[in-house]
Design an enzyme around this catalytic site. Structure first.
Site, PDB file in Angstrom:
ATOM      1  N   ASP A 284       3.390 -10.446 -11.583  1.00  0.00           N
ATOM      2  CA  ASP A 284       3.510 -11.873 -11.310  1.00  0.00           C
ATOM      3  C   ASP A 284       2.169 -12.569 -11.487  1.00  0.00           C
ATOM      4  OD1 ASP A 284       2.275 -10.839  -9.074  1.00  0.00           O
ATOM      5  OD2 ASP A 284       3.649 -11.717  -7.615  1.00  0.00           O
ATOM      6  N   SER A 285       1.128 -11.775 -11.804  1.00  0.00           N
ATOM      7  CA  SER A 285      -0.153 -12.351 -12.208  1.00  0.00           C
ATOM      8  C   SER A 285      -0.017 -13.144 -13.499  1.00  0.00           C
ATOM      9  CB  SER A 285      -1.207 -11.248 -12.397  1.00  0.00           C
ATOM     10  OG  SER A 285      -0.730 -10.213 -13.242  1.00  0.00           O
TER      11      SER A 285
ATOM     12  N   ASP B  42       7.166  -6.881 -11.413  1.00  0.00           N
ATOM     13  CA  ASP B  42       6.975  -7.445 -10.078  1.00  0.00           C
ATOM     14  C   ASP B  42       8.172  -8.279  -9.641  1.00  0.00           C
ATOM     15  OD1 ASP B  42       4.585  -6.578  -8.983  1.00  0.00           O
ATOM     16  OD2 ASP B  42       3.390  -8.125  -9.960  1.00  0.00           O
TER      17      ASP B  42
ATOM     18  N   LYS C 109       8.202  -3.614  -8.474  1.00  0.00           N
ATOM     19  CA  LYS C 109       7.126  -3.546  -7.478  1.00  0.00           C
ATOM     20  C   LYS C 109       7.286  -4.699  -6.499  1.00  0.00           C
ATOM     21  CE  LYS C 109       2.735  -4.561  -8.463  1.00  0.00           C
ATOM     22  NZ  LYS C 109       2.400  -5.630  -7.460  1.00  0.00           N
TER      23      LYS C 109
ATOM     24  N   GLU D 272       5.538  -6.336  -2.584  1.00  0.00           N
ATOM     25  CA  GLU D 272       4.390  -6.333  -1.697  1.00  0.00           C
ATOM     26  C   GLU D 272       4.836  -6.217  -0.246  1.00  0.00           C
ATOM     27  OE1 GLU D 272       1.782  -9.329  -4.592  1.00  0.00           O
ATOM     28  OE2 GLU D 272       2.038  -9.804  -2.466  1.00  0.00           O
TER      29      GLU D 272
ATOM     30  N   GLU E 131      -4.769  -2.459  -3.266  1.00  0.00           N
ATOM     31  CA  GLU E 131      -5.639  -3.491  -3.817  1.00  0.00           C
ATOM     32  C   GLU E 131      -6.685  -3.938  -2.797  1.00  0.00           C
ATOM     33  OE1 GLU E 131      -5.469  -7.858  -6.068  1.00  0.00           O
ATOM     34  OE2 GLU E 131      -3.623  -6.734  -5.677  1.00  0.00           O
TER      35      GLU E 131
END
Length: 320
Positions: free
Chosen positions: A42-43, A81, A110, A112, A178
Site C-alpha cells: 500500500d506504499s 497489502d 499482508k 498490519e 519494521e
C-alpha cells in the site's frame, strides 16, 4: 516460490529478498533478477499515487496493481497489502477483501497489527489464504504512533514479542518487522518457526524488504535504513535530457529498416557493461541509443543481482 519455500529458507538459513512492485514492467525485471517475494504494497500511495501516507489507498487500486504485478511474475511469491479500512472490522471483512486480492493474482496477503488481528489471520488461513503479518512501525497506524518512530523499546518489547507469537500461532506464514531495534528483532526471529523479514530492523532477520524506488535511488529522499544500490532516477534524468533526445530517429529506427542485430547486440552489451562496471559517471553515446525503458534495466538488474550477503550486511546501518 511457494509458501513452503519460506519455511525451508528459514530452516536452511537462506536469506530472503523482498522488494515492492506496483506494475508489470518493474515486476518483470525484479522477478527475472531472482527476487524471492514481490510486495504489492500500500506504499503505492506514497510512491506512485502522490499521497503523503498509505491511508488514502483503496482496495480497488490494490486490485489493479496486484493484477499487473501477478501477470508479469513467474518465480517470486506475490504478496499484496490489505489497505487501511479493509480488514479492521473483523474476520468477515478481512476475508472478503483478501479474496479480491487473491482473485487478482496474489499468492498471499499482508496485514498490519498484532494480537487483535489474530482472529482474522486464523480465518484467512482456514480459507486457504496465506497471511504475512506486520509488526513494529505499522504505517496505517501512523497517527496513533505519533509519526515515523522506532517501535518496541522498553516495555513495548514484551508486547511485540507476544503479538508475534499470536500471529504465528494463528497461522501467519511470515512476519515483517519494521523499524524495530535489532536486538528485539533478533529475539523475535529466534523465537518463531516462521521467517521474519526486516525493514529498518537490523541484519538478524530471516530476510530484508525495501521499497524498490528507495533501493534504486529513484527519489531525492529515502529512509535512513534504505540503502541505495544505484541511481536509476539520475539515469532517467540523463536519458530525457541527453543529446539523442532532441534528434530525429536514426535510420535503423525508421519503419521498414532492419537493424544490424550483431551490431545492436554488441552496442547494447557495451552500454549495459558501462553502467554495471561503473567506468565513469557519465554514460557514453551508446547508452542513449535505446528506448527509455532500457535505462532502468542495467541499474535494476545490477542492484537485484547483488550477492544476498550485501543486502543483509547493509541493513546493519538501519538502526536509529
Amino acid at each position: 516460490m511457494r509458501v513452503h519455500h519460506l519455511a525451508s529458507a528459514k530452516k536452511d538459513g537462506t536469506k530472503l529478498v523482498m522488494l515492492t512492485a506496483y506494475d508489470a514492467v518493474t515486476a518483470r525485471i525484479l522477478d527475472a533478477a531472482g527476487t524471492d517475494l514481490l510486495l504489492v504494497g500500500d506504499s503505492i500511495g506514497n510512491v506512485m499515487l502522490g499521497h503523503d501516507s498509505t491511508l488514502p489507498v483503496e482496495l480497488d487500486e490494490m486490485v489493479v496493481a496486484t493484477r499487473s504485478v501477478a501477470r508479469a511474475t513467474k518465480r517470486a511469491l506475490v504478496v499484496a497489502d490489505l489497505p487501511f479500512g479493509t480488514y479492521e472490522a473483523g474476520p468477515e471483512q478481512a476475508l472478503a477483501s483478501a479474496v479480491r486480492l487473491m482473485k487478482a493474482g496474489a499468492n498471499a496477503v499482508k496485514l498490519e497489527g498484532g494480537t487483535p488481528r489474530a482472529a482474522s489471520v486464523r480465518a484467512l488461513a482456514q480459507a486457504g489464504i496465506p497471511v504475512v503479518g506486520h509488526l513494529g512501525f505499522t504505517p496505517q497506524s501512523v497517527n496513533m504512533l505519533g509519526g515515523f518512530r522506532v517501535q518496541g523499546r522498553g516495555e513495548a518489547a514484551d508486547v511485540l514479542m507476544a503479538d508475534a507469537q499470536a500471529l504465528a500461532e494463528a497461522g501467519a506464514v511470515a512476519l515483517v518487522l519494521e523499524m524495530v531495534p535489532e536486538p528485539l528483532a533478533a529475539r523475535v526471529t529466534e523465537s518463531l518457526t516462521i521467517p521474519t523479514v526486516g525493514i529498518g530492523a537490523g541484519a538478524r532477520c530471516d530476510g530484508q524488504v525495501l521499497v524498490w524506488t528507495d533501493m534504486a535511488g529513484m527519489t531525492d529522499w529515502s529512509p535512513r535504513f534504505a540503502h541505495q544500490f544505484g541511481q536509476v532516477g539520475e539515469a532517467l534524468r540523463q536519458a530525457t535530457t541527453g543529446p539523442r533526445c532532441a534528434r530525429s530517429p536514426s535510420p535503423r529506427r525508421s519503419t521498414g529498416s532492419a537493424p544490424d542485430s550483431d551490431k545492436t547486440h554488441s552496442t547494447m552489451a557495451g552500454a549495459l557493461n558501462h553502467r554495471l562496471e561503473g567506468r565513469s559517471r557519465e554514460p557514453d553515446a551508446s547508452f542513449y541509443a535505446y528506448d527509455h525503458d532500457f535505462f532502468g534495466f542495467p541499474c535494476v538488474l545490477g542492484l537485484t543481482g547483488r550477492p544476498r550477503a550485501a543486502w543483509h550486511a547493509d541493513s546493519r546501518d538501519a538502526q536509529s
